[in-house]
Design an enzyme around this catalytic site. Sequence first.
Site, PDB file in Angstrom:
ATOM      1  N   GLN A 291      -1.520  -3.494   5.006  1.00  0.00           N
ATOM      2  CA  GLN A 291      -0.193  -3.365   5.295  1.00  0.00           C
ATOM      3  C   GLN A 291       0.529  -4.681   4.631  1.00  0.00           C
ATOM      4  OE1 GLN A 291       1.714  -1.088   6.906  1.00  0.00           O
ATOM      5  NE2 GLN A 291       3.475  -2.143   7.113  1.00  0.00           N
TER       6      GLN A 291
ATOM      7  N   LYS B  21       1.259   5.225  11.818  1.00  0.00           N
ATOM      8  CA  LYS B  21       0.586   5.595  10.628  1.00  0.00           C
ATOM      9  C   LYS B  21      -0.976   6.210  11.223  1.00  0.00           C
ATOM     10  CE  LYS B  21       2.334   2.717   7.180  1.00  0.00           C
ATOM     11  NZ  LYS B  21       2.381   1.432   6.416  1.00  0.00           N
TER      12      LYS B  21
ATOM     13  N   ASP C 256      -0.771   3.929  -1.338  1.00  0.00           N
ATOM     14  CA  ASP C 256       0.391   3.235  -1.199  1.00  0.00           C
ATOM     15  C   ASP C 256       1.154   3.474  -2.729  1.00  0.00           C
ATOM     16  OD1 ASP C 256       1.557   2.414   0.819  1.00  0.00           O
ATOM     17  OD2 ASP C 256       0.249   0.684   1.079  1.00  0.00           O
TER      18      ASP C 256
HETATM   19  N1  GUN Z   1       5.258  -2.667   4.448  1.00  0.00           N
HETATM   20  C1  GUN Z   1       6.453  -2.030   4.530  1.00  0.00           C
HETATM   21  N2  GUN Z   1       6.478  -0.856   3.940  1.00  0.00           N
HETATM   22  C2  GUN Z   1       5.177  -0.643   3.463  1.00  0.00           C
HETATM   23  C3  GUN Z   1       4.289   0.247   2.700  1.00  0.00           C
HETATM   24  O1  GUN Z   1       5.024   1.449   2.481  1.00  0.00           O
HETATM   25  N3  GUN Z   1       3.261   0.197   2.626  1.00  0.00           N
HETATM   26  C4  GUN Z   1       2.636  -1.032   3.077  1.00  0.00           C
HETATM   27  N4  GUN Z   1       1.296  -1.147   3.001  1.00  0.00           N
HETATM   28  N5  GUN Z   1       3.143  -2.024   3.646  1.00  0.00           N
HETATM   29  C5  GUN Z   1       4.355  -1.752   3.810  1.00  0.00           C
END
Ligand code: GUN
Length: 281
Positions: free
Chosen positions: A95, A51, A118
């Site tokens: 995350q 990311k 998100d």
């Molecule tokens: N863990 C797995 N997929 C995601 C996601 O799309 N966003 C976040 N914040 N954590 C994750």
Amino acid sequence: MEILDGKALSDKIKTDLKTQSETLKKKGVVPALAVILVGDDPASQTYVNTKEKACNAVGITSIMHRVCSSTSEEEVLKIIDSLNKNPEVDGILVQLPLPKHIDTSKVIEAISPDKDVDGFHPFNVGRLVAGMDGFVPCTPFGVMKLLEAYGINVRGMDACVIGASNIVGKPMMNLLLNASATVEVCRSSTKNLKEHTLRADLIVVGVGKINLLTSDMVKEGAIVVDVGINRNEEGKIVGDVDFANVAPKCSYITPVPGGVGPMTIAMLLTNTIKSASRRQK
Ligand code: GUN
């Protein structure tokens, strides 16, 4: 059979986003995404690094908060509070999964809905269910963009979503419903899963089980979207679909890697630029 090439589409989207971020910068708005990673889970570290790189590539400033796994819930909430108040932060991503001593719902609810790139905050979840504009969770959002880019209109289709998580399955169900598909939500534990999948014109599977979807479960001409990310015995990244045997039956199918994964990242960047565009200098 045609491959739904998420890598190629995500590259195109990122080129457009770079132009948009340059335009914003000329107006004095520097798009910024804050990412909080609690602990040292290797998969989460990989995702967060990906990311961060993607942000840099399109001109989004990434603000990393890497804290140790014993960090208290209070400390995480404090970081979120300061990011909520910082006018130069457009997006906040925590995350997941979080360590067990931290209440995930409490953390998600602490994020300002205006910065919830998100799309996990109940405010944005509610807006999605109601068919209103808001932040849409990146993975299902990426699936819809990928289908759209290939001219696939899901209106009237029988769709089967396998997996009912808050991150993928539930928002996927809502996006497909909003796009006028008929939607069934199953899980890996669904009785006679095959009975459901065999009826489907579109199957979206994301449960994290290698070879969950086999060729006998797919009708001729179906569209298959694989959201799974697993590592097989040889250490290779594979999805939830037995690709080699399922692909010949499909009209369209996503590969893993190079399908939904890169689209997820592209949608996170899209949501961040959308948030930055709303910012008043
Ligand atoms: N863990 C797995 N997929 C995601 C996601 O799309 N966003 C976040 N914040 N954590 C994750």
